[in-house]
Design an enzyme around this catalytic site. Sequence first.
Site, PDB file in Angstrom:
ATOM      1  N   LYS B 134       0.970  -1.274   0.061  1.00 33.60           N
ATOM      2  CA  LYS B 134       0.119   0.073   0.176  1.00 33.60           C
ATOM      3  C   LYS B 134       0.911   1.264  -0.030  1.00 33.60           C
ATOM      4  CE  LYS B 134      -3.623   1.785   3.108  1.00 33.60           C
ATOM      5  NZ  LYS B 134      -4.274   1.370   4.283  1.00 33.60           N
ATOM      6  N   GLY B 135       1.976   1.207   0.536  1.00 33.32           N
ATOM      7  CA  GLY B 135       2.850   2.526   0.767  1.00 33.32           C
ATOM      8  C   GLY B 135       2.446   3.307   1.645  1.00 33.32           C
TER       9      GLY B 135
END
Lengths: 523, 256
Positions: B134-135
């Site tokens: 997802k970061g």
Amino acid sequence: MLLADGRHVPDLHLEPGEVDRCRELAAQVTAPVLGFVAQHTTVAIERTVLRLLGLHGAGPRGIPQVNLVADELHRRRLLGKGAAWWLGYVMRQGARDPGAIVEAIASLPEQPAPLPPAEEAALREAVTRETRAAVAELRSRVAQRNALKAELGTGPRPHKYLIVATGNIWDDVEQARAAAQGGADIIAVIRSTAQSLLDYVPHGATTEGFGGTYATQENFRIMREALDDESRRLERYLHLTNYSSGLCMPEIAFAAAWERLDMLLNDAMYGILFRDINMKRTLCDQHFSRRICALADITINTGEDNYITTADADEAAHTVIASQFINESFAHRAGLPDRLLGLGHSFEIDPAREDTIARELAQALLVRTLFPEAPLKYMPPTKHKQGDIFFSHGYDLMADVVGWVTGQGIQLLGMMTEAMHNPSLADRYQALKGADYVYRAWRSMGDELQLKPGGMVESRAAATLHAARLLLEEVAADGLFAAIGKARFGDVARTEAGGKGLDGVVARAPGYFNPLLDELEAT
Amino acid sequence: MTARPLEPGPLVRPYGDRQDDGVVQLSFVLPIPPSERAREAAAEVARKLGLTQVLVASMEAAAERYSFFVVYGRTDVAIDLASLQVAEVVTRKKGFDELNEFSLREVGRRVVVLGACTGSDAHAVGIDAIMNMKGFAGDYGLERYPCFEAINLGAQVENVELARLAVERSADAVLVSQVVTQRDVHRDNARRLVDELERLGRRQQVLLLLGGPRIDHKLALELGYDAGFGPGTRPSTVANYIVGEVLRRMGKELHG
Ligand code: B12
């Protein structure tokens, strides 16, 4: 809706069938866990029993006597019978004072001779008698606390909860008094980093801590004494809270009960998810510690607010609700009434998004409406706080407004320096001044506002409740252990055999003896 | 992040509402109740800090024995930007696809990256932001990059265990997060990993990155790491830095 404390909050219409179904499902989730709990004990539970029975001190190198005894018994695989039984055993052999008891336990043979039935009965009777006397004393201490509370009265709801965390109990006392003078109702002494991973409770007054102050029985006593004094000066009862989480949940609960604390953080799953403590261990420990809270009239605070620091608050809103139903069910099964359930939630939606207030309001009002008798614990924003303290202060006030309008019971005041350090005196002062302004300014608005039928707030609340119900259906079908394994709460996955403290979980042997549990269950 | 070398040039001063007015605002507490003497004490604190035209804008009782002050003043100090020593990780960035393609081709295999928040620190959100699919802030985490074999070990990971895994997995880079910094716990803890890798004779083989809200490049270097990353770090910056360094160690360059 009219709250028990006289405040009004906007009415939120919910599908009654959905709410009932959530409760039913939560009961299905917790039932098998309680089955497991009933067949096991833990080193921490046994140490708690020993504490009640008078093993308060520490041995050489500061190791608590209760650990010396519990570890010896555990090593010999004798703990399944209950530490109280072995205490009675060595006392019948003549060990009287704590030092002698520790030594006698340490010199037990690997396979101690069983007792003839008559002796066995006498042992149980003697230890039960002592337990009852100790529990009676505990009850009288709690009664003393409640008498002071009744005499002085408490501040209006929501109670303003402020944190002190200097690492040094004497500095904490000074900071707590200052916070109380500024208007705090509840003082929380945050624990030192990683205390939750210690499988013992440190001993005595402490002056060194990291990010907090060690929770010790003596530190509890010192702070409660100072707050008693300050309460009398201010003619307003000041509550004290600490953290019954980690590997020593029941021992901390016992120390807190004895030293007349008012509240405790006590969550059924927090330790599993946020400290990587083994789930079997935590689930056993939470039950016993909650029974102690029920006896000592301690309000528990649950930790659902933490889920939305790891998961996204918009996406995971329903996990908070589902977990609250589970926490509620566990609490009821431990004998806690609704008025002691400080279910936790928070204001954590990313402030960079739009219409966040509609969703925050929906969530806070949903929780309020689902648990009308509970003194809900509302957390301010934390995760999205950054170094700009001016923005943070405004952000906190927004949470104060939502907390007020939705009738929360316990309001943690946000600190503008949240992203930097433990609060300093000036931070608390600003937080109190801001919250007081909000409560004054918004005083009657809870009763004035109505929600637009089918509008953003109402539909968001309905959608969240619906999603919570679906999650509970899944958790009930899978079982709680498996659901945690699938990261259903807080985006954190844990396995049944993983985490810390599983080696401290012991199957109860036939004839398991725990006279404290008998007393607690009889309450 | 591109460092623009600054020309030696004009000096900078704090800016209130006019160029070079030197306006500074302060707030602090003094452990005395409010009084005229307390107000003067607060003003004197500001003067001794070198401020002039001091104005105590607010004095309030924060508790019975404590006063809270807001104070304004002006400073004469001026800073020559060119004279400053600043340690900064300089990375020119390639886009997601370009970086993956370039790295797979030039390194010839996936770059192995381990990430963990170490010692007793339980804060996983920062390292997750860098490592997980997802970061962070719409920027993908390293797990999403085909050019990395990214393994996120989570929080509370022991240094000895992390060093062991780094050797076992032949990690190219190890990413360490430290969030709790009170009483400098992070310093000793971060150093411990360096010591452990040295003990195993593998320090030189691994690229060591340190990150967290109180971390900067200078501190990371001081603690024996190769680079440091502070608040708001984007995973893509870290990705580019790692690939660039791995290539440099192979005698190649990311930006030819
Ligand atoms: C969420 C949170 C928690 C959660 C953590 C949940 C979890 N699983 O992670 C919980 C509730 C468990 C928690 C517990 C505690 N917390 Co806390 N927590 C926070 C909080 C609110 C947000 C942190 C966060 O997630 N930020 C978001 C992420 C994305 O940002 P980040 O970490 O800075 O990461 C970014 C960069 O720094 C960088 N980065 C980070 N690591 C790395 C690594 C590498 C290699 C690279 C390249 C980059 C990088 O990239 C990221 C993306 O840009 C902060 C306050 C705040 N607003 O900062 C306090 C805070 C960090 N906590 C704090 C404290 C003291 C604690 C406790 C010790 C409290 C206690 N006494 O019990 C415990 C710690 C227990 C432990 N053993 O560690 C303090 C730390 C003070 C200090 N400077 O030492 C803070 C600042 C709060 C405060 N004001 O007191 N906490």
